[in-house]
Design an enzyme around this catalytic site. Structure first.
Site, PDB file in Angstrom:
ATOM      1  N   PRO A 228       0.842  -1.207   0.000  1.00  0.00           N
ATOM      2  CA  PRO A 228       0.000   0.000   0.000  1.00  0.00           C
ATOM      3  C   PRO A 228       0.874   1.253   0.000  1.00  0.00           C
ATOM      4  O   PRO A 228       1.423   1.651   1.017  1.00  0.00           O
ATOM      5  CB  PRO A 228      -0.810  -0.129   1.294  1.00  0.00           C
ATOM      6  CG  PRO A 228       0.044  -0.971   2.198  1.00  0.00           C
ATOM      7  CD  PRO A 228       0.820  -1.895   1.309  1.00  0.00           C
ATOM      8  N   ASP A 402       5.721   2.683   2.255  1.00  0.00           N
ATOM      9  CA  ASP A 402       4.922   1.492   2.537  1.00  0.00           C
ATOM     10  C   ASP A 402       4.116   1.757   3.806  1.00  0.00           C
ATOM     11  O   ASP A 402       4.674   1.815   4.906  1.00  0.00           O
ATOM     12  CB  ASP A 402       5.856   0.284   2.724  1.00  0.00           C
ATOM     13  CG  ASP A 402       5.114  -1.026   2.978  1.00  0.00           C
ATOM     14  OD1 ASP A 402       3.895  -0.987   3.229  1.00  0.00           O
ATOM     15  OD2 ASP A 402       5.775  -2.079   2.941  1.00  0.00           O
ATOM     16  N   HIS A 403       2.792   1.917   3.660  1.00  0.00           N
ATOM     17  CA  HIS A 403       1.968   2.304   4.809  1.00  0.00           C
ATOM     18  C   HIS A 403       1.863   1.201   5.855  1.00  0.00           C
ATOM     19  O   HIS A 403       1.453   1.451   6.986  1.00  0.00           O
ATOM     20  CB  HIS A 403       0.563   2.700   4.326  1.00  0.00           C
ATOM     21  CG  HIS A 403      -0.025   3.829   5.120  1.00  0.00           C
ATOM     22  ND1 HIS A 403       0.143   3.951   6.483  1.00  0.00           N
ATOM     23  CD2 HIS A 403      -0.791   4.888   4.740  1.00  0.00           C
ATOM     24  CE1 HIS A 403      -0.489   5.040   6.916  1.00  0.00           C
ATOM     25  NE2 HIS A 403      -1.055   5.624   5.871  1.00  0.00           N
ATOM     26  N   ARG A 404       2.232  -0.024   5.515  1.00  0.00           N
ATOM     27  CA  ARG A 404       2.228  -1.100   6.509  1.00  0.00           C
ATOM     28  C   ARG A 404       3.329  -0.891   7.543  1.00  0.00           C
ATOM     29  O   ARG A 404       3.216  -1.371   8.679  1.00  0.00           O
ATOM     30  CB  ARG A 404       2.434  -2.456   5.827  1.00  0.00           C
ATOM     31  CG  ARG A 404       1.365  -2.833   4.809  1.00  0.00           C
ATOM     32  CD  ARG A 404       1.759  -4.079   4.036  1.00  0.00           C
ATOM     33  NE  ARG A 404       3.040  -3.906   3.338  1.00  0.00           N
ATOM     34  CZ  ARG A 404       3.660  -4.873   2.675  1.00  0.00           C
ATOM     35  NH1 ARG A 404       3.117  -6.076   2.610  1.00  0.00           N
ATOM     36  NH2 ARG A 404       4.814  -4.642   2.070  1.00  0.00           N
TER      37      ARG A 404
END
Length: 430
Positions: A228, A402-404
């Protein structure tokens, strides 16, 4: 008994390769450490060495053959104790070379680093006679020079013998001794949808994809499907950085060093990652990997694709050392001579399309890294300087995150640190 020579795995992700060139022929005698062939992977052309002594009695795969699977028998050697086996087998003729598709013309690749594929299964443990480690003389010498503990390396040569290629991904003794975080298994690769049969009345030429282009297509598809992304952009004044660069180049003129803006930006990103450590991370399933140094992978366009050679420890290296590293890495990247450890890994990436006049763009993250910085062109723009509107040389930098692993505020802290370092660049030489 005859020894079968198999297609080696020259990197953890290699599944197949092209047998680019044979450097031996049927009837030649080879010794351990002799270079037998050049093998082209998706990223580089690498030399393959013999691990046993004997006479080449058969060439099973002709040079120029593409898509040779790892483990395929490519040649046969008769050992010294094989008696008349060598003359009999020497009559075996090599198959005719398969037609080789023309390589595509050099392409200005999109500024995105290819995605690291899941590692191939590890080879069987090293075979040993008693407590003796079985390794080629060349592998032993390289291990001694690099401080690699051969007891921790698994061999991919015949009977589990350790060869040079196995050391390209091995860690030095000090690194082996330290406990390493083990990433959780990643999701299965996302298969790209099957392409519909192509049909057009427009005059055209169909150019067969190279192994590199196929890999880039697959990995970028996986990255966009599984990571994401979010994007943050800042405008940065370059005037002080350009002035510092000119002063440093004047001071270093006698040493044959000529710094580029990109060299200073690599240093700035390395230091920024140390100032914003929550962005110097990788997502690994149930774990978040936090790095204690900044290894910057730099996107380099090469014929047929792109590759990301890595400047290790960019946060602590001098700018002149970064320049020398990049000059060497870029030259060997374009010649296809990088070792796997020189382009696999890294903690973050930097991609610069400013030299093409691109004002701003977003790049695709190179997993397992958590971010990539996309650099646009410096151009004269209205800019507020000391609370007054003026004209400055300004560039736009866009971080893909990377939003994770990295929340918006953490990504913003990195962008702010990067901007501050570029606009007050004396900190880069402190």
């Amino acid at each position: 008994m005859p020894i079968q020579i198999k297609m080696p795995a020259l990197s953890p992700t290699m599944e197949e390769g092209t047998l680019a060139k044979w450097l031996v022929k049927v009837g030649d005698k080879v010794s351990s450490g002799d270079i037998m062939a050049e093998i082209e992977t998706d990223k580089a052309t690498m030399e393959f060495e013999a691990v046993d002594e004997g006479t080449v009695v058969a060439i099973e795969v002709a040079e120029g053959t593409e898509g040779v699977k790892v483990g395929t028998v490519i040649a046969t050697i008769a050992g010294e104790d094989d008696g008349d086996a060598a003359p009999a087998a020497a009559a075996v003729s090599a198959p005719a070379p398969a037609p080789v598709a023309p390589m595509p013309a050099p392409v200005a690749a999109p500024a995105a680093a290819p995605v690291a594929a899941a590692p191939a299964p590890a080879p069987a443990p090293v075979a040993a006679a008693g407590d003796r480690i079985v390794a080629s003389p060349l592998a032993k010498r390289i291990a001694s020079e690099k401080g690699i503990d051969l007891g921790t390396v698994t061999g991919s040569g015949p009977h589990g013998r350790i060869i040079k290629a196995d050391l390209d991904v091995a860690a030095p003794k000090a690194a082996v001794a330290a406990p390493a975080a083990v990433p959780a298994p990643v999701a299965a690769p996302v298969a790209a949808p099957a392409a519909a049969p192509f049909s057009t009345d427009i005059p055209h030429e169909a150019v067969k994809l190279s192994s590199m282009r196929k890999t880039i297509a697959r990995r970028l598809t996986e990255a966009k499907a599984t990571v994401p992304h979010y994007y943050l952009t800042v405008d940065i004044s370059l005037d002080k950085l350009l002035k510092l660069r000119a002063e440093l180049n004047a001071a270093l003129a006698g040493e044959g060093v000529k710094l580029s803006v990109n060299d200073l930006l690599i240093k700035a990103l390395g230091k920024a990652l140390m100032l914003a450590p929550d962005a110097n991370v990788s997502f690994a399933g149930d774990n978040l990997i936090r790095y204690s140094r900044a290894d910057i992978a730099v996107a380099v366009s090469i014929p047929g694709g792109l590759i990301t050679p890595i400047v290790t420890g960019a946060d602590v290296k001098s700018i002149s050392a970064i320049q020398k590293d990049m000059a060497d890495l870029a030259a060997r990247a374009k010649a296809g001579k990088l070792a796997p450890h020189e382009y696999q890994g890294g903690t973050a990436s930097l991609s610069n399309l400013g030299m093409f006049g691109i004002k701003q763009f977003v790049a695709v993250i190179n997993p397992p890294q958590g971010m990539i910085m996309a650099i646009g062109a410096g151009e004269k723009r209205p800019y507020v300087i000391d609370d007054a509107l003026g004209i400055a040389t300004v560039m736009s930098a866009t971080g893909s995150f990377d939003h994770r692993a990295i929340d918006g505020a953490e990504g913003a802290q990195l962008m702010q640190a990067f901007k501050t370092l570029v606009e007050a660049p004396l900190a880069l030489v402190a």
